[in-house]
Design a protein around this motif. Structure first.
Motif, short mmCIF file in Angstrom:
data_model
loop_
_atom_site.label_atom_id
_atom_site.label_comp_id
_atom_site.label_asym_id
_atom_site.label_seq_id
_atom_site.Cartn_x
_atom_site.Cartn_y
_atom_site.Cartn_z
N THR A 118 63.95 16.72 32.62
CA THR A 118 63.19 16.15 33.10
C THR A 118 63.61 14.98 33.76
OG1 THR A 118 61.84 17.52 31.65
CG2 THR A 118 60.39 15.03 33.01
N VAL A 119 63.45 14.46 35.04
CA VAL A 119 64.07 13.04 35.77
C VAL A 119 63.10 12.69 36.91
CG1 VAL A 119 64.92 14.50 37.01
CG2 VAL A 119 65.90 12.05 36.63
N ASP A 120 63.47 11.81 36.91
CA ASP A 120 62.31 10.32 38.20
C ASP A 120 63.69 9.90 38.94
OD1 ASP A 120 60.96 8.74 39.30
OD2 ASP A 120 60.33 7.46 38.27
N ILE A 121 63.74 10.84 39.84
CA ILE A 121 64.29 10.39 41.32
C ILE A 121 64.92 9.35 41.48
CG2 ILE A 121 64.84 13.13 41.42
CD1 ILE A 121 63.31 12.41 44.34
N ARG A 122 63.81 8.29 41.46
CA ARG A 122 63.90 6.92 41.63
C ARG A 122 64.54 6.08 40.82
NH1 ARG A 122 57.83 6.35 41.99
NH2 ARG A 122 57.72 7.15 39.43
N ASP A 123 65.63 6.79 39.72
CA ASP A 123 65.92 5.79 38.41
C ASP A 123 67.27 6.19 38.43
OD1 ASP A 123 67.06 5.58 36.62
OD2 ASP A 123 65.43 5.47 34.71
N ARG A 124 68.20 5.55 39.43
CA ARG A 124 69.39 5.87 39.55
C ARG A 124 70.33 6.40 38.24
NH1 ARG A 124 74.26 3.33 38.19
NH2 ARG A 124 72.69 1.68 37.22
N ALA A 125 69.65 5.27 37.44
CA ALA A 125 70.42 5.96 35.96
C ALA A 125 70.32 7.21 35.55
CB ALA A 125 70.97 4.95 35.09
N ALA A 126 68.93 7.87 35.82
CA ALA A 126 68.12 8.98 35.16
C ALA A 126 68.74 10.30 35.67
CB ALA A 126 66.76 8.87 35.32
N VAL A 127 69.19 9.57 37.45
CA VAL A 127 69.80 10.78 38.01
C VAL A 127 71.48 11.50 38.24
CG1 VAL A 127 70.37 11.58 40.11
CG2 VAL A 127 67.83 11.08 39.91
N GLU A 128 71.86 10.15 37.82
CA GLU A 128 73.04 9.81 36.69
C GLU A 128 73.40 11.28 36.01
OE1 GLU A 128 75.65 9.38 39.02
OE2 GLU A 128 75.47 8.26 40.59
N ALA A 129 72.82 10.62 34.81
CA ALA A 129 72.68 10.86 33.55
C ALA A 129 72.93 12.96 33.39
CB ALA A 129 71.70 10.45 32.76
N ALA A 130 71.81 12.74 34.72
CA ALA A 130 71.23 14.42 34.75
C ALA A 130 72.18 15.54 34.94
CB ALA A 130 70.27 14.32 35.56
N LEU A 131 72.84 14.36 36.44
CA LEU A 131 73.95 15.83 37.13
C LEU A 131 75.33 15.39 35.51
CD1 LEU A 131 73.46 14.11 40.67
CD2 LEU A 131 72.48 16.33 39.70
N ASP A 132 75.07 14.34 34.97
CA ASP A 132 76.33 14.53 34.04
C ASP A 132 76.14 15.71 33.55
OD1 ASP A 132 77.76 12.61 34.69
OD2 ASP A 132 77.15 10.92 33.47
N LYS A 133 74.69 15.51 32.84
CA LYS A 133 74.34 16.58 32.01
C LYS A 133 74.58 18.43 32.07
CE LYS A 133 70.48 13.94 28.95
NZ LYS A 133 69.81 13.65 28.30
N VAL A 134 74.30 18.24 33.79
CA VAL A 134 74.40 19.60 34.69
C VAL A 134 75.65 20.47 34.70
CG1 VAL A 134 73.74 20.75 36.97
CG2 VAL A 134 71.98 18.75 35.92
N GLU A 135 76.78 19.03 34.51
CA GLU A 135 78.45 19.81 34.90
C GLU A 135 78.60 19.46 33.48
OE1 GLU A 135 80.44 16.90 37.90
OE2 GLU A 135 79.11 17.67 39.37
N ALA A 136 78.04 19.39 32.70
CA ALA A 136 78.29 19.61 31.51
C ALA A 136 78.51 21.22 30.91
CB ALA A 136 78.25 18.81 30.38
N GLY A 137 76.95 21.95 31.61
CA GLY A 137 76.71 22.54 31.25
C GLY A 137 76.77 24.07 31.85
N LEU A 138 76.71 23.58 33.30
CA LEU A 138 76.55 24.78 34.21
C LEU A 138 78.19 24.74 34.80
CD1 LEU A 138 73.26 24.48 35.67
CD2 LEU A 138 73.93 26.92 34.01
N GLY A 139 78.53 23.39 35.05
CA GLY A 139 79.81 23.21 36.12
C GLY A 139 79.54 21.89 36.77
N PRO A 140 80.59 22.46 37.50
CA PRO A 140 80.62 21.24 38.90
C PRO A 140 78.73 21.51 40.31
CG PRO A 140 83.05 21.74 38.43
CD PRO A 140 81.68 22.74 37.51
N VAL A 141 78.84 20.86 40.24
CA VAL A 141 77.72 20.78 41.14
C VAL A 141 78.18 20.91 42.74
CG1 VAL A 141 75.76 19.36 42.06
CG2 VAL A 141 76.03 19.15 40.06
N THR A 142 77.53 21.99 43.83
CA THR A 142 78.20 21.86 45.25
C THR A 142 77.16 22.34 44.95
OG1 THR A 142 78.53 24.06 44.37
CG2 THR A 142 81.17 23.03 44.01
N GLY A 143 76.07 21.67 44.78
CA GLY A 143 74.40 22.23 45.75
C GLY A 143 73.83 20.94 45.47
N LEU A 144 73.05 20.09 46.18
CA LEU A 144 72.50 20.15 46.15
C LEU A 144 71.00 20.05 47.05
CD1 LEU A 144 70.77 17.60 45.34
CD2 LEU A 144 71.47 15.61 46.52
N VAL A 145 69.82 19.93 46.55
CA VAL A 145 68.58 20.33 47.47
C VAL A 145 67.15 19.41 46.97
CG1 VAL A 145 66.45 22.40 48.56
CG2 VAL A 145 69.05 22.97 47.68
#
Length: 255
Positions: A62-89
């Motif tokens: 759950t993240v507001d994409i207008r919020d820079r810090a929230a987006v950065e934190a979400a991607l950090d969690k994604v990479e820690a849990g799933l692996g490196p992000v290689t795609g963005l839609v």
């Protein structure tokens, strides 16, 4: 496409949800990002019911994409849990229809905050990671309204045009790093946004609003758009970047 983690904004419904489902079907781990927590729960529940063996590859944030810090934190969690992000839609978007003379400052600012600034925030966060690794693909879901004038939709159309051109500029900068950036621009698509708009008979068109119909004779299904997104993310599109693919049944009459 397996093991290539993709983050999808606006994932809770419409084109975003269809994109998540298509990625899961392709065996690709997905980070589903949306401000709508209930919608994310419903999405994950539906995937669990329909694809119990694959739904575990979806992380909801759950993240507001207008919020820079929230987006950065979400991607950090994604990479820690799933692996490196290689795609963005980039799918998240809002529409506040109104004639220009009736459009409020808040309508204009809110539209650009999500449709344009949100794309910038998400792309910047993902691009830094992708460029460092020398691979990745970004797809921004725009709109054919970004290339064809629409009455009562000036703020939306302008925000989508800005997001599309931003994505092309980003693609130019990221090309030396092996990262591709493209745009998929749908026309009328069977989503809650279109239903709320009450746009009349979009298939036949409307002369009074200077709107052509849809030559292919039907409104798009969200899956039609999702499949175009998957193509541009995949290695089948490895030599395509800074391209805008219209998925509108011919409605824009583009040459």
């Amino acid at each position: 496409m397996r093991d290539r983690v993709t983050a999808v904004t606006g994932a809770a419904g419409g084109i975003g949800a269809a994109t998540v489902a298509a990625l899961v079907s392709a065996g690709r781990p997905v980070a589903a990002l949306d401000i709508d927590q209930d919608g994310l729960r419903a999405l994950c529940g539906d995937l669990q019911e329909r694809r119990p063996n694959e739904a575990h590859t979806v992380q909801a944030h759950t993240v507001d994409i207008r919020d820079r810090a929230a987006v950065e934190a979400a991607l950090d969690k994604v990479e820690a849990g799933l692996g490196p992000v290689t795609g963005l839609v980039n799918v998240a978007g809002v529409l506040r229809p109104s004639p220009v003379v009736s459009t409020t400052d808040d309508d204009w600012a809110a539209t650009f905050a999500v449709n344009t600034t949100g794309v910038f925030v998400a792309c910047r966060a993902a691009a830094r990671r992708m460029a460092e690794r020398g691979q990745g693909a970004i797809v921004t879901v725009g709109s054919n309204a970004g290339g064809v004038p629409r009455t009562g939709m000036a703020a939306y159309a302008a925000s989508k045009a800005a997001a599309a051109h931003f994505t092309r500029c980003l693609g130019l900068e990221l090309a030396p790093h092996g990262v591709r950036c493209n745009i998929v621009s749908p026309g009328s698509t069977d989503t809650p946004m279109l239903r709320a708009l009450g746009a009349g008979d979009v298939v036949e068109g409307d002369l009074a609003s200077f709107r052509t119909g849809i030559p292919l004779g039907r409104v798009a299904d969200p899956r039609d758009v999702a499949e175009a997104v998957l193509f541009l993310l995949s290695e089948k599109a490895r030599h395509i970047t800074m391209h805008e693919l219209y998925v509108d049944g011919g409605a824009a009459l583009r040459a």
